[in-house]
Design a protein around this motif. Structure first.
Motif, short mmCIF file in Angstrom:
data_model
loop_
_atom_site.label_atom_id
_atom_site.label_comp_id
_atom_site.label_asym_id
_atom_site.label_seq_id
_atom_site.Cartn_x
_atom_site.Cartn_y
_atom_site.Cartn_z
N ILE A 1 77.75 79.18 1.46
CA ILE A 1 78.39 80.02 2.33
C ILE A 1 79.92 80.10 1.42
O ILE A 1 80.51 79.07 1.38
CB ILE A 1 78.89 79.85 3.52
CG1 ILE A 1 77.34 79.68 4.58
CG2 ILE A 1 79.72 80.90 4.27
CD1 ILE A 1 76.88 81.18 4.65
N ILE A 2 80.44 81.19 0.91
CA ILE A 2 81.43 81.41 0.49
C ILE A 2 82.55 82.10 1.17
O ILE A 2 82.05 83.32 1.47
CB ILE A 2 81.33 81.90 -1.14
CG1 ILE A 2 80.42 81.34 -1.99
CG2 ILE A 2 82.81 82.16 -1.79
CD1 ILE A 2 80.84 79.84 -2.42
N ILE B 1 80.63 87.91 -1.45
CA ILE B 1 81.27 87.03 -0.65
C ILE B 1 81.15 86.93 1.04
O ILE B 1 80.93 88.18 1.35
CB ILE B 1 82.86 87.25 -0.72
CG1 ILE B 1 83.19 87.39 -2.30
CG2 ILE B 1 83.60 86.10 -0.01
CD1 ILE B 1 82.87 85.76 -2.78
N ASP B 2 80.74 86.15 1.65
CA ASP B 2 80.20 85.89 2.95
C ASP B 2 81.35 86.05 4.02
O ASP B 2 80.89 86.86 5.01
CB ASP B 2 79.69 84.55 3.24
CG ASP B 2 78.50 84.51 2.33
OD1 ASP B 2 77.25 85.09 2.29
OD2 ASP B 2 78.51 83.38 1.47
N ALA B 3 82.50 85.72 3.74
CA ALA B 3 83.41 86.08 4.78
C ALA B 3 84.73 86.10 4.43
O ALA B 3 85.15 85.53 3.06
CB ALA B 3 83.14 85.15 5.86
N ALA C 1 82.94 82.74 -9.41
CA ALA C 1 82.40 81.68 -10.11
C ALA C 1 81.76 80.67 -9.14
O ALA C 1 80.61 80.18 -9.62
CB ALA C 1 83.45 80.99 -11.06
N LEU C 2 82.35 80.42 -8.02
CA LEU C 2 81.81 79.58 -7.15
C LEU C 2 80.70 80.09 -6.58
O LEU C 2 79.55 79.56 -6.29
CB LEU C 2 82.82 79.32 -6.12
CG LEU C 2 83.96 78.30 -6.39
CD1 LEU C 2 85.14 78.13 -5.53
CD2 LEU C 2 83.41 76.95 -6.71
N ARG C 3 80.42 81.56 -6.45
CA ARG C 3 79.62 82.09 -5.82
C ARG C 3 78.25 81.96 -6.87
O ARG C 3 77.15 81.66 -6.38
CB ARG C 3 79.75 83.68 -5.80
CG ARG C 3 78.46 84.71 -5.27
CD ARG C 3 78.05 84.43 -3.93
NE ARG C 3 77.53 83.28 -3.55
CZ ARG C 3 77.35 82.78 -2.48
NH1 ARG C 3 77.85 83.49 -1.43
NH2 ARG C 3 76.55 81.61 -2.10
N ILE C 4 78.50 82.11 -8.12
CA ILE C 4 77.61 81.89 -9.04
C ILE C 4 76.98 80.49 -9.08
O ILE C 4 75.83 80.57 -9.15
CB ILE C 4 77.98 82.54 -10.45
CG1 ILE C 4 78.20 84.04 -10.54
CG2 ILE C 4 76.92 82.09 -11.65
CD1 ILE C 4 79.00 84.56 -11.78
N MET D 1 77.57 87.26 8.35
CA MET D 1 77.86 85.76 8.08
C MET D 1 77.43 85.11 9.31
O MET D 1 76.93 84.04 8.98
CB MET D 1 79.29 85.74 7.84
CG MET D 1 79.83 84.70 7.11
SD MET D 1 79.63 82.97 8.02
CE MET D 1 81.22 82.72 8.54
N ALA D 2 77.54 85.30 10.46
CA ALA D 2 77.26 84.55 11.65
C ALA D 2 75.75 84.24 11.42
O ALA D 2 75.09 82.98 11.87
CB ALA D 2 77.52 85.16 12.74
N GLY D 3 74.90 85.24 10.97
CA GLY D 3 73.45 84.77 10.97
C GLY D 3 73.11 83.88 10.03
O GLY D 3 72.11 83.35 10.20
N ARG D 4 73.81 83.73 9.01
CA ARG D 4 73.53 82.75 7.91
C ARG D 4 73.96 81.58 8.24
O ARG D 4 73.53 80.29 7.78
CB ARG D 4 74.28 83.22 6.58
CG ARG D 4 73.87 84.31 6.04
CD ARG D 4 74.35 84.81 4.72
NE ARG D 4 74.22 83.57 3.84
CZ ARG D 4 74.66 83.30 2.59
NH1 ARG D 4 75.32 84.27 1.99
NH2 ARG D 4 74.47 82.35 1.89
N LEU D 5 74.90 81.26 9.40
CA LEU D 5 75.27 80.09 9.75
C LEU D 5 74.31 79.49 10.52
O LEU D 5 74.58 79.53 11.87
CB LEU D 5 76.93 79.99 10.37
CG LEU D 5 77.87 79.90 9.42
CD1 LEU D 5 79.32 80.13 10.07
CD2 LEU D 5 77.78 78.72 8.62
N SER D 6 73.09 78.88 10.39
CA SER D 6 72.21 78.16 11.21
C SER D 6 72.26 76.70 11.08
O SER D 6 72.98 76.06 10.34
CB SER D 6 71.04 78.75 10.82
OG SER D 6 70.73 78.46 9.21
N GLU D 7 71.21 76.08 11.65
CA GLU D 7 71.31 74.75 11.63
C GLU D 7 70.70 74.29 10.13
O GLU D 7 70.89 73.19 9.66
CB GLU D 7 70.03 74.01 12.48
CG GLU D 7 70.53 74.38 13.97
CD GLU D 7 71.74 73.60 14.46
OE1 GLU D 7 71.95 72.49 13.69
OE2 GLU D 7 72.65 74.05 14.94
N LYS D 8 70.28 75.13 9.28
CA LYS D 8 69.87 74.85 7.88
C LYS D 8 71.16 74.53 7.02
O LYS D 8 71.32 74.38 6.04
CB LYS D 8 69.07 76.03 7.31
CG LYS D 8 67.67 76.03 8.09
CD LYS D 8 66.85 76.84 7.39
CE LYS D 8 65.47 77.34 8.13
NZ LYS D 8 64.63 78.19 7.47
#
Length: 446
Positions: free
Chosen positions: A81-82, A103-105, A72-75, A1-8
């Motif tokens: 990030i969910i 789910i990411d975290a 549903a929110l993921r879809i 999950m940490a890898g997905r939390l980037s400046e983007k």
């Protein structure tokens, strides 16, 4: 999950808060922690880089809703990030991680402010370690999920009552109370922020302080009575076996303390109450109601009944019907038994068929309608203070609540006349009942 939390990833977040008012407070704590850490809270998931689902894990239907909401929110938001947080995650974290890889975290419910570190990419234990407090110092809430002018204050977490059907001690642990001074300071801060109505909550506010060896709800009310500002305060969720009689005189002597009591009786059959792990009896509960109403003639009581508990037979149900008729509870909610693993009742026999439990629930609800309506009819002509919640779109009307109505669960007061400001108190004369709602007009008599 940490890898997905980037400046983007946009540093914006949205919270879908499910379940009870105690969960709502946890969501508000998350909001305070994240906004304090540089995140922006948004009220539309379309604008959010992170979407948090604060889950409920109390009964089967709540668990299903939590999982369905997250999926549903993921879809619907594939680029966000969910995060699943809260009670369901606390209880089933490992299995959820295996079954919901999309789910990411995951974050538990013991330290909701830890969400800030989690989203910053700092890995923290989201299930409480032994000895870690369930109610540490937390950031002050500045954004509330209630209607304007109203807020919940959670004075304790966890529960030691250990009712045989209830999974709360499994999910939230044993009772851990805040201290009187800390709660009083929070209420003062809320009043300074414009909060008029303070709704005091816990799994059982009557047990407040019991983990320190002495129940302290009367002491808390006396401390709150020392506040000189105008506000109104409502107590929610008092276990009937722990009702502190001392509070009746305190409430009588301070008009800011509302004579409203949420007392979940659950049943009246002595045999079923004993199986539920409760010490009370139907007769004892009737005497409690009598003492409350003699001390406070305008008292309003909300309760819940649990139908279909293992072993509940027709005689037990008849006892509950008789109790309902004699108690004349003002507001009543019903739910059917949900078998929860890890609870004492999970292995109890015989089980009651779901169809039977639902039939009994329907009968209780049907019999409650005239009880509530007769009481509301007696309110016509009264002058009451109403906290305005919102205007009615396209109408010269506004919706609010008097002391007789707790947030979200009871009826409302529809106030005629425009220019009513949400979050303000209005003096209203009640003129009509519409179902379980009341209609009123501004009282010009002063």
């Amino acid at each position: 999950m940490a890898g997905r939390l980037s400046e983007k990833v946009k540093k914006t977040f949205f919270i879908e808060s499910l379940g009870c008012a105690k969960n709502q407070v946890d969501s508000e704590v998350m909001i305070a922690a994240l906004t304090g850490g540089g995140w922006e809270y948004v009220r539309d998931p379309d604008r959010a880089g992170v979407i948090i689902v604060n889950t409920c894990g109390f009964i089967r239907e709540a668990k299903e809703e939590s999982i369905e909401t997250a999926i549903a929110l993921r879809i619907n938001y594939p680029d966000a990030i969910i995060v699943m947080a809260g009670c369901l995650t606390q209880r089933y974290r490992e299995s959820l991680q295996k079954e919901l890889p999309e789910i990411d975290a995951f974050c538990g419910n013991r330290n909701p402010e830890a969400i800030s570190g989690l989203l910053a990419g700092i890995v923290r234990a989201d299930v409480r370690a032994p000895g870690e407090s369930a109610v540490p110092a937390r950031p002050g809430r500045t954004i509330f999920l209630s209607y304007p002018g109203s807020a919940y204050v959670k004075i304790a977490d966890g529960c030691d009552n250990c009712c045989s059907y209830c999974s709360i001690p499994i999910i939230r642990g044993g009772l851990e109370s805040r201290n009187v001074g800390e709660v009083t300071d929070e209420v003062k801060q809320l009043i300074r922020r414009g909060i008029i109505e303070v709704n005091v909550i816990a799994q059982d506010v009557g047990s407040f302080g019991g983990d320190r060896g002495h129940r302290e709800l009367p002491a808390l009310l006396r401390s709150l009575a020392s506040i000189r500002d105008e506000f109104r305060l409502r107590l929610l969720y008092i276990h009937p076996d722990n009702f502190p009689m001392d509070i009746l005189d305190i409430i009588r002597d301070d008009p800011r303390f509302l004579p409203y009591f949420d007392i979940p009786f659950q049943h009246a059959s002595g045999r079923i109450l004993t199986a539920m792990g409760r010490r009370g009896t139907g007769g004892g509960y009737l005497r409690l109601l009598d003492r409350i109403r003699k001390a406070l003639p305008d008292a309003v009581v909300r309760s819940t009944f649990l139908l279909g508990f293992p072993g509940e037979n027709e005689e037990d149900f008849a006892s509950l019907l008789e109790f309902q008729a004699r108690a004349e509870i003002n507001w009543l909610g019903c739910f059917t038994y949900s078998r929860e693993e890890g609870t004492k009742a999970a292995g109890m026999r015989p089980r009651v068929k779901k169809s039977v439990a639902l039939k009994r629930k329907k009968e209780i609800e049907s019999r409650q309608i005239p009880i509530t309506e007769r009481w509301l009819d007696r309110s016509i002509g009264r002058r009451v203070e109403v906290l305005i919640e919102e205007p009615v779109a396209g109408e010269d009307l506004a919706i609010g609540r008097s002391y007789m109505q707790a947030p979200e669960v009871d009826g409302l007061v529809v106030v005629r006349g425009g220019n009513r400001i949400p979050g303000r108190m209005e003096r209203v004369r009640l003129i009509r009942r519409n179902g379980v709602d009341l209609e009123g007009i501004p009282d010009e008599t002063g």
